[in-house]
Design an enzyme around this catalytic site. Structure first.
Site, PDB file in Angstrom:
ATOM      1  CB  ALA A  95      -0.821  -0.269   1.072  1.00  0.00           C
ATOM      2  CE  LYS A  96       5.933   0.167  -2.477  1.00  0.00           C
ATOM      3  NZ  LYS A  96       5.287  -0.981  -3.236  1.00  0.00           N
ATOM      4  NE  ARG A  97      -3.099   3.562   1.722  1.00  0.00           N
ATOM      5  CZ  ARG A  97      -3.269   2.954   0.412  1.00  0.00           C
ATOM      6  NH1 ARG A  97      -2.372   2.592  -0.372  1.00  0.00           N
ATOM      7  NH2 ARG A  97      -4.698   2.595   0.346  1.00  0.00           N
TER       8      ARG A  97
END
Lengths: 272, 272
Positions: A95-97
């Protein structure tokens, strides 16, 4: 899932393969498009065909979000299917949040609680108080981007802060974060020669390694420089497995591609 | 929406306020919880009560994702409500996304096409090929994290690469990206003293400025050092507006808080 359970699975299956579920309606077999939820049906077939050869699945969240509500439903069904049928699989929300404190907590709840993933990928740019909210979740793992496999990695990640590259600064700083034992890191296989330096900073942590195969990284190189006594590697392959065939035999073709990677991994594990 | 249309709205409304929709079921008035979609009902009331005082709305995507499918539905209803009723509003998906090429394209489709936001916030850690896929969308704006308002900003953003801080390197490098005229940047108000240096690198670009009020930043300072001939500033306030009251009068209370910010902005604009 605890790290020790993951290590057990790796030894049991003689595999440290993670299958990436970058599921794209334009690439899946045409005959699935008549199903009510083609994305889920594709994922289910891929999972059933490969689950004994891998230790984890990594849905790439962007591919689900792109379809809005329908995509989110397919993601929910996929993670529920995994948790219900293959609870031994390590699940990664790619998700690369990352955001300030209370917002990161929301992202963590979204993926660790609402969807019940074992782990999530995180961008480190906003620093400590953007990462620690994820680390607060017991039994969950936070996978921080360190050195990615794309060209853009040279824009900032490999630039030097003093005598130290940004990605090394990220590794070193993150070790001081609370609950840092719940950290893993993304390190692209296309930069295997950096792994010796990386292991000097984080000798034990698990690395999630994309870029073997499709992006040109070598499994042997990654293992030579990156493997630990507890293996410490999760090698991801997405397109190289799930899109081997666009015909009725797609799941079988995915199995064959996964099998070939699992066998290469087994060969390496046997030499230890 | 074009930048020129945004500038026109600012002059027309004498405001460069963006209202952040960090909508949280634990913080909204209790009487809304009996509605079928309390999050949307809250947002709708806030929007109707404040729309003449601000030029944009910024849903914080984490708050919607945390509620899974239901949250995604509320987000979709909120953006559709804005686009249908107040198309002159500049809409920002505060999503902090960013991934390798084809994945970033998916995130861009999710927010620019499926949800039809005008803009999205992006983390720059993965470099050029993680940002350019967003910039490829005409009529859309990509808001890159430069210098954020949290403490963790000092972990990496303010560290020096050679003689230049990481956030300045991000600003300078991003100017070389294709379609860089579609870039805006996040710069936290708590670091207003950095704005002179920032304007030396990006004299014209719009800045999205969080941290005025709740996090201690000063509107006057931000305008003094950050304003351009086309204003070039969007000042966001979330909690300071939307949670002024948890009673039946919440929308009116939000309006009063927004009005007070708009008046402060008008006073500054009149001195130009």
């Amino acid at each position: 899932m605890t790290t020790q359970e993951l290590v057990s699975q790796i030894h049991k299956k003689k595999s440290f393969l993670v299958v990436g579920l970058d599921t794209d309606l334009d690439k899946i077999p045409k005959h699935l498009l008549k199903e009510e939820d083609p994305i889920f049906e594709f994922n289910k077939a891929i999972i059933d065909a490969t689950q004994d050869l891998c230790v984890g699945y990594k849905p790439n969240i962007a591919f689900y979000e792109a379809y809005g509500l329908e995509g989110w439903k397919s993601l929910e069904k996929t993670i529920n299917y995994l948790n219900d049928n293959y609870p031994e699989q390590f699940t990664i929300a790619d998700a690369k949040r990352g955001d300030i404190g209370n917002t990161s907590t929301r992202y963590a709840k979204a993926f660790f609680e609402t969807l019940n993933f074992d782990s999530i990928t995180i961008a480190p740019y906003m620093g400590r108080d953007s990462v620690e909210p994820f680390l607060a979740f017991e039994g969950k793992h936070t996978i921080v981007l360190a050195l990615t496999s794309n060209k853009g990695a040279f824009d900032f990640q490999t630039q030097k802060i003093g005598n130290q590259e940004v990605y090394k600064k990220v590794l070193e700083t993150s070790k001081t974060y609370e609950n840092s034992d719940r950290l893993m890191y993304v390190v692209g296989a296309t930069k295997a020669e950096y792994l010796t330096d990386i292991r000097a900073i984080i000798p034990e942590s698990f690395l999630l390694v994309p870029g073997v195969g499709a992006q040109g990284g070598s499994l042997e190189e990654v293992c030579k420089y990156g493997m630990t006594k507890d293996i410490g590697l999760l090698v991801n392959s997405s397109r190289g497995i799930i899109y081997k065939s666009q015909e009725e035999d797609f799941a079988q073709a995915a199995r064959e591609a996964a099998k070939s990677m699992q066998e290469a991994m087994q060969a390496i594990l046997q030499t230890l």
